[in-house]
Design an enzyme around this catalytic site. Structure first.
Site, PDB file in Angstrom:
ATOM      1  CB  CYS A 128      -1.091   0.142   1.237  1.00  0.00           C
ATOM      2  SG  CYS A 128      -2.130   1.540   1.155  1.00  0.00           S
ATOM      3  CB  CYS A 131      -0.923   2.959   3.802  1.00  0.00           C
ATOM      4  SG  CYS A 131      -2.218   2.108   2.840  1.00  0.00           S
ATOM      5  CG  ASP A 132       2.962   1.177   4.555  1.00  0.00           C
ATOM      6  OD1 ASP A 132       2.451   1.885   5.519  1.00  0.00           O
ATOM      7  OD2 ASP A 132       2.782  -0.096   4.316  1.00  0.00           O
TER       8      ASP A 132
HETATM    9  C1  LIG Z   1       0.022  -3.704   5.042  1.00  0.00           C
HETATM   10  C2  LIG Z   1      -1.209  -2.942   4.494  1.00  0.00           C
HETATM   11  C3  LIG Z   1      -1.258  -1.820   4.947  1.00  0.00           C
HETATM   12  C4  LIG Z   1      -2.244  -0.606   4.814  1.00  0.00           C
HETATM   13  N1  LIG Z   1      -2.272   0.646   5.230  1.00  0.00           N
HETATM   14  C5  LIG Z   1      -3.516   1.443   4.903  1.00  0.00           C
HETATM   15  C6  LIG Z   1      -3.329   2.867   5.441  1.00  0.00           C
HETATM   16  O1  LIG Z   1      -2.518   3.447   5.944  1.00  0.00           O
HETATM   17  N2  LIG Z   1      -4.376   3.545   5.423  1.00  0.00           N
HETATM   18  C7  LIG Z   1      -5.575   3.078   4.612  1.00  0.00           C
HETATM   19  O2  LIG Z   1      -6.398   3.603   4.643  1.00  0.00           O
HETATM   20  N3  LIG Z   1      -5.482   1.785   4.354  1.00  0.00           N
HETATM   21  C8  LIG Z   1      -4.514   0.790   4.412  1.00  0.00           C
HETATM   22  N4  LIG Z   1      -4.606  -0.355   4.029  1.00  0.00           N
HETATM   23  C9  LIG Z   1      -5.899  -0.926   3.258  1.00  0.00           C
HETATM   24  C10 LIG Z   1      -6.793  -1.262   4.406  1.00  0.00           C
HETATM   25  O3  LIG Z   1      -6.173  -2.175   5.313  1.00  0.00           O
HETATM   26  C11 LIG Z   1      -8.058  -1.715   3.492  1.00  0.00           C
HETATM   27  O4  LIG Z   1      -8.460  -0.867   2.803  1.00  0.00           O
HETATM   28  C12 LIG Z   1      -9.201  -1.982   4.777  1.00  0.00           C
HETATM   29  O5  LIG Z   1      -8.740  -3.044   5.633  1.00  0.00           O
HETATM   30  C13 LIG Z   1     -10.415  -2.507   3.998  1.00  0.00           C
HETATM   31  O6  LIG Z   1     -11.499  -2.794   5.160  1.00  0.00           O
HETATM   32  P1  LIG Z   1     -12.415  -4.065   4.651  1.00  0.00           P
HETATM   33  O7  LIG Z   1     -13.457  -3.917   6.191  1.00  0.00           O
HETATM   34  O8  LIG Z   1     -13.315  -3.816   3.624  1.00  0.00           O
HETATM   35  O9  LIG Z   1     -11.729  -5.338   4.592  1.00  0.00           O
HETATM   36  P2  LIG Z   1     -10.815  -6.001   5.808  1.00  0.00           P
HETATM   37  O10 LIG Z   1     -10.171  -5.351   6.479  1.00  0.00           O
HETATM   38  O11 LIG Z   1      -9.803  -6.973   4.769  1.00  0.00           O
HETATM   39  O12 LIG Z   1     -11.725  -6.987   6.391  1.00  0.00           O
HETATM   40  C14 LIG Z   1     -12.153  -8.007   6.037  1.00  0.00           C
HETATM   41  C15 LIG Z   1     -12.946  -9.145   6.973  1.00  0.00           C
HETATM   42  O13 LIG Z   1     -13.876  -9.909   6.279  1.00  0.00           O
HETATM   43  C16 LIG Z   1     -13.382 -11.110   6.894  1.00  0.00           C
HETATM   44  N5  LIG Z   1     -13.973 -12.308   6.308  1.00  0.00           N
HETATM   45  C17 LIG Z   1     -13.641 -12.414   4.998  1.00  0.00           C
HETATM   46  N6  LIG Z   1     -14.456 -13.798   4.297  1.00  0.00           N
HETATM   47  C18 LIG Z   1     -15.092 -14.111   5.533  1.00  0.00           C
HETATM   48  C19 LIG Z   1     -15.759 -15.119   5.887  1.00  0.00           C
HETATM   49  N7  LIG Z   1     -16.340 -16.025   4.820  1.00  0.00           N
HETATM   50  N8  LIG Z   1     -16.383 -15.513   7.145  1.00  0.00           N
HETATM   51  C20 LIG Z   1     -16.103 -14.665   8.072  1.00  0.00           C
HETATM   52  N9  LIG Z   1     -15.201 -13.566   7.964  1.00  0.00           N
HETATM   53  C21 LIG Z   1     -14.765 -13.366   6.584  1.00  0.00           C
HETATM   54  C22 LIG Z   1     -12.053 -11.202   7.026  1.00  0.00           C
HETATM   55  O14 LIG Z   1     -11.294 -12.088   8.032  1.00  0.00           O
HETATM   56  C23 LIG Z   1     -11.875  -9.714   7.706  1.00  0.00           C
HETATM   57  O15 LIG Z   1     -12.323  -9.675   9.049  1.00  0.00           O
HETATM   58  C24 LIG Z   1      -3.684  -1.305   4.225  1.00  0.00           C
HETATM   59  C25 LIG Z   1      -3.369  -2.595   3.742  1.00  0.00           C
HETATM   60  C26 LIG Z   1      -2.464  -3.375   3.908  1.00  0.00           C
HETATM   61  C27 LIG Z   1      -2.253  -4.731   3.663  1.00  0.00           C
END
Ligand SMILES: Cc1cc2nc3c(=O)[nH]c(=O)nc-3n(C[C@H](O)[C@H](O)[C@H](O)COP(=O)(O)OP(=O)(O)OC[C@H]3O[C@@H](n4cnc5c(N)ncnc54)[C@H](O)[C@@H]3O)c2cc1C
Length: 302
Positions: A128, A131-132
């Site tokens: 990302c 982010c980083d």
């Molecule tokens: C290393 C890294 C650094 C990042 N830094 C930043 C940053 O600084 N700023 C920023 O804005 N964004 C950052 N991001 C991006 C950010 O993390 C994502 O945009 C955000 O987490 C998305 O949120 P979400 O809730 O849509 O999905 P996620 O956070 O991916 O959550 C998905 C959830 O669904 C669950 N799930 C999936 N399938 C199932 C299932 N069948 N049953 C039960 N649970 C399930 C997973 O276990 C998880 O709990 C970063 C990403 C990474 C990898």
């Protein structure tokens, strides 16, 4: 019988639950990895109101906030969802009943799956740039992937880093011409083709990348930009397909309803928010989806 079950315990899922609870819905969160992808973020510097916070701390706080309101968070994987208008959400050992569902399943950056990658995530290896990137001021960094997202990443990184080397596995940089030109005109950016990474090397922090052709390059950071993959663990409700786009993201309307009535989606797994895939957009979608579920349930009652 819940009013709403949120599948996913990342920023989208937690925010959906926060809003749903404040609409007085009886809501349950079921998530496999608590905190989701966000908890992998070494440091988050773009969550409004907080200068810097570890991703895990941020999602722990989100969880604490909804639990304080009385939302139950269950750490389990949802295997399947069945039903029509009311739904049965199945985990390995339990079945939860609900009148509506929000799928906040997230998406994952595509990984290289090479030696050292997993160990050095957050320690020099990142997925990302938004982010980083700012953490690499005056450093030498690499971008793995020479398509549009890789070149965009390189241009952004060049604002901070001293040098940015882009490594594309194929023989051609396959990106928009204007992006290629911008990179070529930028003294800090170097484009390399035919370079396939073999392993990331470093004790506690990334030190170098070793390529399949034997070349070794010393870097302070490596950004892997080879696309992202939406979570596809739930494809159907009973035998009804949840419509996805050609890349596998769940197709939603602006109210975040999916092709299946009573099922909404939010966060990185959807086609919304210009596919930005950030914490702030995931949280925003969670809020919208909760409001839509609340409206849907109200209309159903009438
Ligand atoms: C290393 C890294 C650094 C990042 N830094 C930043 C940053 O600084 N700023 C920023 O804005 N964004 C950052 N991001 C991006 C950010 O993390 C994502 O945009 C955000 O987490 C998305 O949120 P979400 O809730 O849509 O999905 P996620 O956070 O991916 O959550 C998905 C959830 O669904 C669950 N799930 C999936 N399938 C199932 C299932 N069948 N049953 C039960 N649970 C399930 C997973 O276990 C998880 O709990 C970063 C990403 C990474 C990898």
């Amino acid at each position: 019988m819940y009013d709403l079950i949120v599948v996913g315990a990342g920023p989208a899922g937690y925010t959906a639950a926060l809003y749903a609870k404040r609409y007085d819905l009886d809501v349950l969160v079921v998530g496999e990895d608590l905190g989701g992808l966000c908890s992998e973020a070494y440091i988050v510097e773009n969550w409004p109101g907080t200068k810097e916070i570890e991703g895990k701390e941020l999602t722990d706080k989100m969880k604490e906030q909804i639990e304080d309101l009385g939302v139950e968070v269950v750490q389990e994987k949802v295997d399947k969802i069945e039903g029509n208008k009311s739904f049965d959400v199945h985990t390995e050992n339990r079945v939860f009943e609900t009148s509506s569902v929000i799928l906040a399943l997230g998406a994952d950056k595509r990984r290289l799956n090479i030696e050292g990658e997993k160990e050095l995530v957050g320690k020099g290896v990142s997925y990302c740039v938004t982010c980083d990137g700012p953490l690499y001021r005056n450093k030498d960094v690499a971008v793995i992937g020479g398509a549009d997202s890789g070149l965009k990443a390189a241009i952004l990184l060049a604002e901070y880093a001293d040098s940015v080397s882009v490594f594309e596995a194929t023989d051609k940089i396959m990106a928009e011409k204007i992006m290629i030109q911008r990179c070529e005109q930028n003294d800090k950016i170097e484009l390399n083709t035919g370079t396939v990474p073999k392993k990331f090397v470093g004790d506690n922090y990334l030190e170098k990348i070793v390529f399949q052709n034997g070349e070794e390059v010393d870097v302070d950071g490596a950004f892997v930009e080879i696309g992202s993959v939406p979570n596809r663990s739930i494809e159907k409700i009973g035998d009804r397909e949840i419509k996805r786009d050609e890349d596998g993201f769940i197709e939603v309307s602006s109210d975040l309803s999916t092709s299946v009535e009573g099922v909404f989606a939010a966060g990185d797994v959807t086609t919304e928010s210009n596919k930005m895939r950030q914490i702030v957009t995931a949280a925003a979608e969670g809020a919208i989806a909760a409001y839509s579920a609340y409206t849907y349930l109200g209309e159903k009652e009438e």
